[in-house]
Scaffold this active site. Structure first.
Site, short mmCIF file in Angstrom:
data_model
loop_
_atom_site.label_atom_id
_atom_site.label_comp_id
_atom_site.label_asym_id
_atom_site.label_seq_id
_atom_site.Cartn_x
_atom_site.Cartn_y
_atom_site.Cartn_z
N LYS A 29 2.94 -0.04 7.08
CA LYS A 29 3.90 -0.50 6.06
C LYS A 29 4.21 -1.97 6.33
O LYS A 29 4.37 -2.38 7.49
CB LYS A 29 5.15 0.36 6.17
N SER A 80 10.71 4.44 0.33
CA SER A 80 10.15 3.12 0.18
C SER A 80 8.71 2.98 0.72
O SER A 80 8.06 1.97 0.45
CB SER A 80 11.04 2.09 0.86
N SER A 107 12.62 7.55 3.43
CA SER A 107 11.52 6.71 2.96
C SER A 107 10.13 7.04 3.47
O SER A 107 9.18 6.41 3.02
CB SER A 107 11.82 5.25 3.28
#
Lengths: 482, 108, 492
Positions: free
Chosen positions: C80, C155, C179
Site C-alpha cells: 500500500k 482504504s 481498511s
C-alpha cells in the site's frame, strides 16, 4: 502605594546526552547544517520517536536535586502548533503528568536566604534553528528564513518555578543557583551564550500585603544573567508606572531588547495559545518505581553546601569556600586544578579575585574563557617553582584571560619569567654589592632594612626579573652579616 | 428532572463550529464557500459522534494506548544519520544546506 | 500449468523451492496479469519494473544456493502506498506527497526485503488511508475486479484489487477502522488486522497512531499466516511495538473448531446488515456449529458507540499526524507572502476533501473547551468498549460478525454523504478500538455475484485461535471462485 514584584521563571535546559531525545542522532553544537538528522527528528512521514533512557535519568536527577517528588507514572503529550523549525508541527512534551513536581531551590541574594518553589520539571524536545535573512538578521526585516534541524529533537528539560521570586536580584540569584546545580549534576553544559540554557520570566505586581496576583506579563529574549536582571528591573518599573497612573497592565508577551534597554509587546494571537494537548500515542508511559528512584538518588553528585564543607577542610577560609561553592563552575575548575597538584589557596584566590572580576565585567561565564583546571595548575606550578613571582603570576593570568595563550607562553612572551638561577644572578649581585659599599657596610653591622634597598638595586639591574627571595638569600650569604 | 452523576445531557445540543477559527488553527486556507460546506458536513458528523456523551463514564480512565506497555527506552547511543544531500534533494526550496522558507511573521 | 499469477503464496513458495519455476517467471506472470488488468482496475500507483526484476534475480540466486528461507521468498508482493519505500515514490495517494522519495524503508518493508520478497509495486488507497472505497485517492479510484463499476472497498482498495485480480500474490495494507478487512471482504479475499503492536508501524505513514496496524491481504488463510510470520514481531524503532515473543500462528490451522466457543455479537449482526450478507453469515455460523463449535449469543453494549468514538479519536490523532505536511521539508509547496500563508495554501491545495474534513473535525475535537466532551469522552468510551470485549472473551474464544454491512457498492454511491461512507466500517471499527486481532474470510457471493466477507475476532495476541477458526470457515465455505478480470474468462 508600594508594589511588590511577583516573579516566576521558566528555564529550559539542553541535556548533554550523546544522542537526541527520541532518536540516535548526535547532540552536537556547531555541526554543519542538517547533518545530524534522521527520519525521526526531521518529521518524515512514517517516522516514530523512541525515548532516550539516559535523558529520563538526567531529568530525574535534576528533579531530585531540586527536591521534587518523582511521579510514579508520567506520560508524554503532544503540544500542537505550527512553526517552520518544528518538524512535526507538534512538540513532544509533558502536560498533565510530568516526571517531577513540587520541589524547591534555596537561594541566597546579597546575604538573604530564600526558598523558591519548583512547580515541575518535565521532558521535551528542542526545535530546529531558524536564521532570518534580511537586514540585521532580525525577524521583522527578513525576506526569508533558513532552517537547520540539527538541534531539532535535542533533549530539553523544562524547569518551572513557583511565582515565589520577589526581586530582579533574587531572580538572577535563582537562575545562577539553578545553573550551578545543573552544572554540578553534569547533565548540561548550561552555556547561556550558546542557548543550552534559556529562560523566560513571568512578572506581575501587586500591592504589598495584598493576596491576589496582578496581571502577569511574560518576558522573553534575555540571553544572560545580567540581561535577566536588567529586563526584570525595567519591566517592574514599567508596570509600576502603569499602575500608579491608574492604568491596567495588559496580559501579553514582551520581548526584551538588550540594546534599547526596554521590553516591547509581541504580536500575540488568541489562537496561538490553544495547544490542543493530548497524550502522545506513539510513546508509552514512564513508570518509576522505588528501586529506580533510590538508585538515581543514591548516585546524585554532591551539591554546593556539601562542597563548601570540603573546601573548608582543605584549609580555605570560610569566605573563599563560600564563594567557590556558590559558583559551581568555578568550584569544579578549582577542584580540577587542585587534583593535579595546584596550591589550593593560591588557585582559590585567583578564581575568586581576578577571574570572577573579569567574568562580572564581561558578563560571561568561566566556560567561555580559556581558564580551566590544567591552566591554573600550570600557573601554580610556575609560582611554586620560582619561575614567577606572585605579582607576575597575576599578569600572566590576565594574559591568559585575554586569550594570549597558556601560562608558559604568556610568561615568555610578556617576558615575566623570573631569573632563579643562582649562577646567573651572582655576577649581577656581586656587581651591585661592589657599587654599594655603604649599604654593604650597614648590612654587615646588622641593619636589616638596607637589604630591601640592595635587593631593589638587583631587581633594577635585572629589569625586575630576578627572583627577589633568591637575591635576598644570596646577598645575605655573600655579606655574611645580620 | 434529576440527572445521574456523570451522565451528560442527551440528546446532545446541536453542534456549532467556528470553522474559520478551526481552519486557522489547522493551517488550511479554504474559501468561504468551502468553509461553509465543511462546516455543515463536520457538524453532521460531530452530532453523530457526540452520541458518546450518552454513556456514563464517571471513574473511567481514558485509553490512550491499547497495548499495556511502559518504559520503552533506547540506549543513549549514536546511530547513523541521513545523508544531507539525500534529505535536501526532497526540499521544496533550499539554500545551500539549509531549508529555505518565506519570511516568518511571528516569533515563537 | 495454470497461470502462476493465480497461485497462492503457499503453492508458489513450494513451486519455487522445488524448482518448478523461477521467481523471474513468477514475476513475469504477475506482470502480464497487471498489464491485462490495470487499465480497468487501477490497483497500482507505481510498478517498480527494475527493482522487482533485480529482486527476482536475487531471489532465484538464493534459491539455487539453498539460502532461501522465509515463506515469502521470491514472491511478488504489493505494498500500500502509505508504506515508505526507499527511493521508490510514496504518495499516500495524496497530491501533497506527489513525487516524494523516502530516504528510508519502513520496518515491515525491510523485513520483506530481507525475507526475499520481491516488491512489485505500490498500490492505490484512499488518501492518507481515510476512506472506505479508495475513491478518495488523489490519483483516481481503484475498481473492484468482480465488477469494475463497483468500489474495491478502502482504504487498502488497491492491494485488495491486485490480490483478487492476480496482479500480486500477496498485498499489504493498513487497517485503522477496517481498511484491510473491508476491502478484502468486498474483493473476495482474506484480509487481517493483527493485534495492535504485533507489526511495527515504523515506516507506516501515520493516520491514527493508536489504531493503525499493517496487515496482509491474501487469497487464503494459510497465506495470511505466512505473511504475518515475515513482518510481525518486536521492533525497537516503534515504542508501541509488542515486546514479547510472537504467538504461534500456524499450529492450530488444521485443528478444526471442536470444543471452541464462538460468540455472535448481537450489536453487529442483524440490524443494519444487508439481508443477503446476514444470511451468508448465519449459514457460516451454522456450519461452525456442525463442525463442533458451541455458539453463544453475546451483547457488547458499548460497541454501539464505537463508530462515534472512532470519529473523534481518529480525526484528532490524524489532525496532529498530518501537521507535518507543511511544504517546508518535502512534498508540495504553494506560494505565500510569509511562511504561515505558504503552509496554509500548501495544505489547502494538497489535501483532498475527506482528509480536510477529518483534520477540521480532529482539530475541533481537541480544541480548548471541547476536549473533554469530545476527545476525552471518546477515550473513556474506548475503555468501556475494551471492558466489554474482555468480558465477552470470558464466555467465547472468538467473536464473529459480517465484515461489512453490505457487499461492494457502486462508485459514486456514497461520496456525497460522508456519514453513509463511515457506516461501512461499523463492524470493523470495534476491534481497532480494542486493539484486538480480526480477520475477514470470503464465504460466498450475493445475488449480484459480489463477494461476502465473514469476520472472526479474537482477544489480544489471540491470532492462533483466530486463524484456527478462520481456516475452518474457509474450508466450509469452499470459496475458490477467482475474480473476473479484464479477460472475458472467469476462472473457477
Amino acid at each position: 502605594m508600594t508594589y511588590e514584584p511577583v516573579i516566576g521563571i521558566e528555564t529550559h535546559v539542553e541535556l548533554t546526552t550523546a544522542s537526541k531525545m527520541f532518536c540516535g542522532c548526535p547532540v552536537d553544537f556547531g555541526a554543519p547544517p542538517n547533518t545530524n538528522v534522521c527520519p525521526v527528528c526531521l518529521g518524515l512521514p512514517g517516522a516514530l520517536p523512541v525515548v532516550n533512557g539516559r535523558a529520563v535519568e538526567y531529568a530525574m536527577t535534576i528533579g531530585l536535586a531540586l527536591n521534587c517528588t518523582i511521579a510514579g507514572r508520567s506520560v508524554f503529550s503532544r503540544k500542537n502548533y505550527f512553526y517552520p523549525d518544528m518538524p512535526k508541527n507538534y512538540q513532544i512534551s509533558q502536560y498533565e503528568e510530568p516526571l517531577c513536581v513540587d520541589g524547591y531551590l534555596d537561594v541566597e541574594t546579597d546575604g538573604t536566604a530564600s526558598r523558591v518553589g519548583i512547580t515541575r520539571v518535565h521532558m521535551e524536545e528542542d526545535t530546529g534553528k531558524s536564521t532570518h535573512v534580511g537586514v540585521g538578521g532580525r525577524i521583522a526585516d527578513a525576506s526569508h528564513s533558513l532552517i537547520d534541524f540539527n538541534r531539532a529533537g535535542v533533549p530539553l528539560m523544562e524547569v518551572v518555578s513557583e511565582p515565589d521570586i520577589r526581586s530582579a536580584e533574587e531572580a538572577r540569584a535563582f537562575v545562577a543557583e539553578l545553573r550551578g546545580a545543573v552544572l554540578r549534576l553534569g547533565v548540561s553544559d548550561a552555556k547561556l551564550e550558546e542557548g543550552s540554557m534559556r529562560f523566560d520570566a513571568n512578572v506581575s505586581l501587586r500591592a504589598v500585603g495584598a493576596e491576589p496576583f496582578g496581571t502577569k506579563v511574560e518576558v522573553k529574549n534575555m540571553n544572560s544573567l545580567r540581561s535577566l536582571q536588567r529586563a526584570l528591573e525595567h519591566e517592574i518599573e514599567r508596570q509600576a508606572a502603569i499602575l500608579e497612573s491608574g492604568g491596567e497592565v495588559l496580559q501579553e508577551t514582551r520581548h526584551w531588547d538588550e540594546e534599547a534597554g526596554t521590553t516591547t509587546g509581541m504580536r500575540s494571537k488568541e489562537e496561538a495559545f490553544d495547544y490542543r494537548y493530548f497524550d502522545e500515542p506513539d510513546l508509552v508511559p514512564v513508570e518509576v518505581d522505588d528501586e529506580w528512584r533510590t538508585r538515581v538518588a543514591g548516585a546524585l553528585p554532591e551539591l554546593p553546601a556539601q562542597a563548601r564543607g570540603r573546601y573548608l577542610e582543605m584549609g580555605l577560609d570560610a569566605t573563599t569556600a563560600g564563594l567557590l561553592s556558590n559558583d559551581v563552575e568555578v568550584g569544579l575548575v578549582f577542584e580540577a586544578a587542585v587534583a593535579t597538584g595546584a596550591d589550593a589557596q593560591m588557585v582559590a584566590n585567583w578564581l575568586t579575585g581576578e577571574v570572577t572580576a573579569l567574568l562580572r565585567r564581561e558578563d560571561t561565564t568561566l566556560g567561555a574563557t580559556p581558564i580551566d583546571g590544567s591552566v591554573l595548575a600550570e600557573l601554580s606550578a610556575m609560582v611554586t617553582d620560582g619561575q614567577l613571582s606572585a605579582s607576575a603570576a597575576k599578569d600572566v593570568l590576565a594574559g591568559v584571560l585575554a586569550g594570549e595563550g597558556r601560562p608558559a607562553e604568556v610568561a615568555a612572551s610578556r617576558d615575566l619569567i623570573q631569573v632563579s638561577d643562582a649562577g646567573e644572578l651572582e655576577p649581577v649581585i656581586d656587581g651591585v654589592l661592589a657599587e654599594n659599599d655603604e649599604a654593604v657596610a650597614k648590612l654587615k653591622e646588622g641593619d636589616e632594612k638596607v637589604i630591601g634597598f640592595l635587593v631593589g638595586q638587583v631587581m633594577r639591574a635585572t629589569g625586575g626579573k630576578a627572583d627577589p627571595g633568591l637575591v635576598n638569600q644570596i646577598i645575605k650569604a655573600r655579606v655574611g652579616g645580620g | 428532572m434529576g440527572r445521574a452523576p456523570g451522565l451528560l445531557p442527551f440528546p446532545p445540543m446541536p453542534v456549532e463550529i467556528d470553522i474559520a477559527k478551526v481552519a486557522r488553527l489547522a493551517r488550511l486556507a479554504l474559501s468561504e464557500e468551502d468553509l461553509d460546506r465543511y462546516r455543515e458536513q463536520c457538524e453532521v458528523v460531530l452530532e453523530h459522534a457526540a452520541r458518546v456523551q450518552a454513556l456514563p463514564t464517571d471513574g473511567v480512565a481514558g485509553t490512550s494506548h491499547p497495548l499495556p506497555r511502559t518504559n520503552a527506552f533506547r540506549e543513549d547511543r549514536i546511530t547513523e544519520c541521513l545523508d544531507t544531500e539525500e534529505v535536501l534533494a526532497q526540499a521544496p526550496d533550499r539554500d545551500g544546506d539549509f531549508f529555505s522558507v518565506p519570511k516568518i511573521l511571528d516569533e515563537q | 500449468m495454470s497461470d502462476l499469477a493465480d497461485f497462492t503464496v503457499t503453492a508458489a513458495a513450494a513451486g519455487l523451492r522445488s524448482g518448478d519455476f523461477s521467481s523471474v517467471e513468477l514475476l513475469e506472470a504477475v506482470h502480464k496479469r497487471a498489464a491485462m488488468t490495470e487499465a480497468n482496475l487501477h490497483a497500482y500507483l507505481t510498478i517498480d519494473r527494475d527493482g522487482a526484476a533485480r529482486g527476482a534475480v536475487a531471489a532465484d540466486s538464493a534459491l539455487k544456493k539453498g539460502t532461501a528461507h522465509g515463506p515469502l521468498h521470491g514472491i511478488p508482493v504489493a505494498l500500500k502506498d502509505n508504506m515508505v519505500t526507499r527511493g521508490l515514490e510514496t504518495t499516500a495517494s495524496s497530491k501533497i506527497l506527489s513525487g516524494y522519495l523516502p530516504p528510508y524503508d519502513g520496518t515491515a518493508v525491510t523485513r520483506l526485503r530481507e525475507g526475499g520478497a520481491v516488491i512489485f509495486g505500490k498500490t492505490n488507497l484512499d488518501e492518507f488511508a481515510m476512506g472506505s472505497s479508495t475513491e478518495n485517492s488523489a490519483y483516481g479510484p481503484s475498481r473492484n475486479p468482480w465488477d469494475p463499476e463497483r468500489v474495491p472497498g478502502g482504504s487498502s482498495g488497491g492491494s485488495a484489487a491486485a490480490v483478487a485480480a492476480g496482479s500480486a500474490l500477496v498485498g499489504f495494507g493498513s487497517d485503522t477502522g477496517g481498511s484491510i478487512r473491508q476491502p478484502a471482504a468486498l474483493c473476495g479475499i482474506v484480509g487481517m488486522k493483527p493485534t495492535y503492536g504485533l507489526v511495527s508501524r515504523y515506516g507506516l505513514i501515520a493516520f491514527a497512531s493508536s489504531l493503525d496496524q499493517i496487515g496482509p491481504l491474501t487469497r487464503t488463510v494459510e497465506d495470511s499466516v505466512a505473511a504475518l510470520e515475515v513482518v510481525g514481531g518486536h521492533d525497537p524503532a516503534d515504542s508501541t511495538s509488542y515486546p514479547g515473543a510472537v504467538p504461534d500462528y500456524r499450529s492450530g490451522l488444521k485443528s478444526g473448531v471442536a470444543g471452541l466457543r464462538v460468540g455472535v455479537v448481537a450489536e453487529l449482526n442483524g440490524a443494519g446488515i444487508d439481508p443477503a450478507v446476514q444470511a451468508a453469515v448465519d449459514q457460516t455460523v451454522a456450519q461452525l456449529e456442525e463442525a463442533g463449535a458451541t455458539i453463544v449469543e453475546l451483547s457488547l453494549p458499548s460497541i454501539e458507540y464505537a463508530l462515534s468514538a472512532y470519529y473523534l479519536i481518529a480525526p484528532a490523532e490524524c489532525s496532529a499526524n498530518l501537521a507535518r505536511f507543511d511544504g517546508v521539508r518535502y512534498g508540495l509547496r504553494r506560494l505565500g507572502e510569509n511562511v504561515e500563508e505558504m503552509m496554509s495554501n500548501t495544505r489547502a491545495d494538497g489535501f483532498g476533501p475527506e482528509v480536510t474534513r477529518r483534520i477540521l473535525l480532529g482539530t475541533y475535537a481537541l480544541s480548548a473547551g471541547y476536549y473533554d466532551a469530545f476527545y476525552g469522552q471518546a477515550q473513556r468510551v474506548r475503555t468501556l468498549i475494551i471492558q466489554d470485549f474482555q468480558a465477552a472473551y470470558q464466555q467465547a474464544d472468538v467473536l464473529v460478525s459480517p465484515t461489512s454491512p453490505t457487499t461492494a457498492f457502486k462508485l459514486g454511491d456514497r461520496t456525497q454523504d460522508p456519514l453513509s461512507m463511515y457506516l461501512s466500517d461499523v463492524c470493523t471499527i470495534p476491534s481497532n478500538m480494542s486493539g484486538d486481532p480480526a480477520i475477514s474470510v470470503p464465504i460466498g457471493v450475493d445475488a449480484d455475484g459480489m463477494p461476502i466477507g465473514f469476520q472472526v475476532m479474537a482477544p489480544a495476541l489471540g491470532e492462533p485461535v483466530m486463524f484456527r477458526v478462520a481456516a475452518e470457515v474457509e474450508r466450509q465455505a469452499g470459496f475458490t471462485v477467482r475474480a473476473r478480470h479484464a479477460s472475458s474468462e472467469v476462472v473457477t
